[in-house]
Scaffold this active site. Structure first.
Site, short mmCIF file in Angstrom:
data_model
loop_
_atom_site.label_atom_id
_atom_site.label_comp_id
_atom_site.label_asym_id
_atom_site.label_seq_id
_atom_site.Cartn_x
_atom_site.Cartn_y
_atom_site.Cartn_z
N GLY A 1 37.11 46.85 45.75
CA GLY A 1 37.68 46.17 44.60
C GLY A 1 36.56 45.63 43.73
NE ARG B 1 41.66 46.18 38.64
CZ ARG B 1 41.07 45.05 38.29
NH1 ARG B 1 41.64 44.24 37.42
NH2 ARG B 1 39.89 44.73 38.81
CG ASN C 1 44.89 52.39 47.97
OD1 ASN C 1 44.38 51.42 48.54
ND2 ASN C 1 46.19 52.51 47.81
CG LEU D 1 32.17 39.95 45.59
CD1 LEU D 1 31.17 39.91 44.45
CD2 LEU D 1 31.73 39.01 46.70
CG ASP E 1 45.87 38.56 44.02
OD1 ASP E 1 46.50 37.71 44.68
OD2 ASP E 1 46.10 38.80 42.83
CD GLU F 1 38.60 36.21 39.16
OE1 GLU F 1 39.33 35.21 39.17
OE2 GLU F 1 38.74 37.16 38.34
#
Length: 228
Positions: free
Chosen positions: A68, A93, A124, A144, A147, A190
């Site tokens: 991710g 994404r 994925n 990192l 969610d 983030e």
């Protein structure tokens, strides 16, 4: 989108995030149109790391995986610190993965001989991680700001779970525990956002250990038969 260039040196400019915006969440359980190798033996890394895949050199293996990876901040930060280590960002994404790929392409063009050791693929990781990596191949795996998916019905979306830990342990080399702490807090977009909002950050570092059952069996075979 066409690649923009700088009129002064005709080198590609870094991509702009506003052209790659996408929803923050993507359902990892859904059936995405993703091409993935049948096994690590079927994965061709030459297009991702051409500088490290010459016919005369022994092919290097990816050692760092950023699961991710978002917009690739950690990859870019770590690349010059470990110039001979291949690192891979894995992002589900589509537009975000496109951004990281274009960012790496521009960085390589602007800085010849640098950033050749990082790459990004759209995939994925919750489903296909063992399709890319051999057992014990990775020395570092990064997650990192994953969610947390607080709602109970969304727990199956969590990238950190007891079921997936077995897969992470499978691809992670035993005995590795280097933290690279200084880069983890501020390198990602983030992380910078949390700093701007004066939020808190929590660090957890884990080291892969040998399975006690396997270790005891190895010791028994190495030492021979033990008298009662």
């Amino acid at each position: 989108m066409e690649e923009s260039t700088n009129s002064n040196n005709m080198k590609p400019r870094l991509p702009q995030k506003r052209y790659y915006r996408q929803r923050a969440h993507s359902n990892p359980i859904a059936d995405h149109c993703i091409n993935y190798p049948v096994s690590p033996n079927h994965m061709d890394w030459s297009s991702y790391y051409p500088a490290f895949c010459s016919p005369t050199e022994k092919k290097k293996k990816v050692e760092f995986a950023d699961i991710g990876c978002g917009y690739g901040g950690l990859l870019v930060a770590l690349s010059p610190l470990f110039p001979q280590t291949l690192m891979l960002g894995m992002e589900i994404r589509v537009k975000v993965a496109d951004y990281v790929q274009d960012r790496i392409k521009a960085l390589r063009a602007q800085n010849p001989g640098q950033y050749d050791n990082i790459a990004c693929i759209r995939t994925n990781a919750m489903k296909y991680l063992p399709n890319y990596f051999y057992k014990g191949q990775l020395t570092k795996i990064f997650f990192l700001f994953p969610d947390p998916h607080f709602k109970k019905q969304k727990h199956k979306w969590r990238i950190i779970s007891s079921q997936l830990l077995t897969e992470y342990a499978y691809v992670l080399k035993v005995g590795i525990g280097d933290t690279v702490v200084n880069q983890l807090f501020e390198s990602s977009e983030e992380g910078k956002k949390v700093t701007r909002n004066q939020g808190e950050k929590f660090l957890a570092v884990f080291r892969r250990v040998e399975d006690p059952a396997i270790y005891n069996e190895y010791q028994h075979r190495s030492c021979g038969k033990v008298n009662d």
